[in-house]
Write a protein that holds these residues in place. Sequence first.
Motif, PDB file in Angstrom:
ATOM      1  N   ALA A 149       0.831  -1.209   0.000  1.00 37.27           N
ATOM      2  CA  ALA A 149       0.000   0.000   0.000  1.00 37.27           C
ATOM      3  C   ALA A 149       0.863   1.256   0.000  1.00 37.27           C
ATOM      4  O   ALA A 149       0.559   2.225  -0.708  1.00 37.27           O
ATOM      5  CB  ALA A 149      -0.933  -0.008   1.209  1.00 37.27           C
ATOM      6  N   ALA A 150       1.943   1.248   0.764  1.00 38.80           N
ATOM      7  CA  ALA A 150       2.843   2.408   0.788  1.00 38.80           C
ATOM      8  C   ALA A 150       3.514   2.607  -0.570  1.00 38.80           C
ATOM      9  O   ALA A 150       3.672   3.743  -1.044  1.00 38.80           O
ATOM     10  CB  ALA A 150       3.897   2.231   1.887  1.00 38.80           C
ATOM     11  N   PHE A 151       3.907   1.503  -1.214  1.00 38.50           N
ATOM     12  CA  PHE A 151       4.519   1.608  -2.541  1.00 38.50           C
ATOM     13  C   PHE A 151       3.527   2.151  -3.567  1.00 38.50           C
ATOM     14  O   PHE A 151       3.872   3.007  -4.386  1.00 38.50           O
ATOM     15  CB  PHE A 151       5.059   0.246  -2.989  1.00 38.50           C
ATOM     16  N   ALA A 152       2.284   1.654  -3.524  1.00 34.59           N
ATOM     17  CA  ALA A 152       1.262   2.130  -4.465  1.00 34.59           C
ATOM     18  C   ALA A 152       0.973   3.614  -4.255  1.00 34.59           C
ATOM     19  O   ALA A 152       0.843   4.374  -5.228  1.00 34.59           O
ATOM     20  CB  ALA A 152      -0.018   1.311  -4.302  1.00 34.59           C
ATOM     21  N   PHE A 153       0.894   4.043  -3.005  1.00 35.99           N
ATOM     22  CA  PHE A 153       0.648   5.455  -2.715  1.00 35.99           C
ATOM     23  C   PHE A 153       1.805   6.322  -3.210  1.00 35.99           C
ATOM     24  O   PHE A 153       1.587   7.382  -3.816  1.00 35.99           O
ATOM     25  CB  PHE A 153       0.457   5.645  -1.207  1.00 35.99           C
ATOM     26  N   THR A 154       3.036   5.859  -3.011  1.00 35.67           N
ATOM     27  CA  THR A 154       4.203   6.614  -3.484  1.00 35.67           C
ATOM     28  C   THR A 154       4.232   6.682  -5.005  1.00 35.67           C
ATOM     29  O   THR A 154       4.523   7.735  -5.587  1.00 35.67           O
ATOM     30  CB  THR A 154       5.490   5.965  -2.952  1.00 35.67           C
ATOM     31  N   ALA A 155       3.924   5.557  -5.661  1.00 36.17           N
ATOM     32  CA  ALA A 155       3.891   5.555  -7.129  1.00 36.17           C
ATOM     33  C   ALA A 155       2.800   6.483  -7.648  1.00 36.17           C
ATOM     34  O   ALA A 155       2.996   7.191  -8.650  1.00 36.17           O
ATOM     35  CB  ALA A 155       3.673   4.132  -7.636  1.00 36.17           C
TER      36      ALA A 155
END
Length: 111
Positions: free
Chosen positions: A67-73
């Motif tokens: 979820a953190a990676f998707a939000f950053t992307a």
Amino acid sequence: MKTQQPIIRDDDEHRVLRFVPRTSTTLPNHPTVPASGTALKPAGDLSRYQQPTEPDDFRHRMLANAAAFAFTALLVGAGIWLAVTIADLRKTQDCVLMGRRDCAKIVDPHP
């Protein structure tokens, strides 16, 4: 050339203190290091500092990382889109301010 004279004041604003180096090897209020070959005392009961040993929830941690990676992307993509849009608007505005008439992009529906 003008010579500089020291300013003499009667107050204690600028006072030089004499430095006295320490002669002992230990610092005050610090534990002393024992000489080599001597045993240390046990530290005592440290159980109050232990944290409960709960099993690591690997699945939850991986979902949170995803979820953190998707939000950053998503934030990076939005930033790039915004930068490109602003650059296109600036080009169009510069074209209009120069007095040109062919500034608008016309999309050909039939390639």
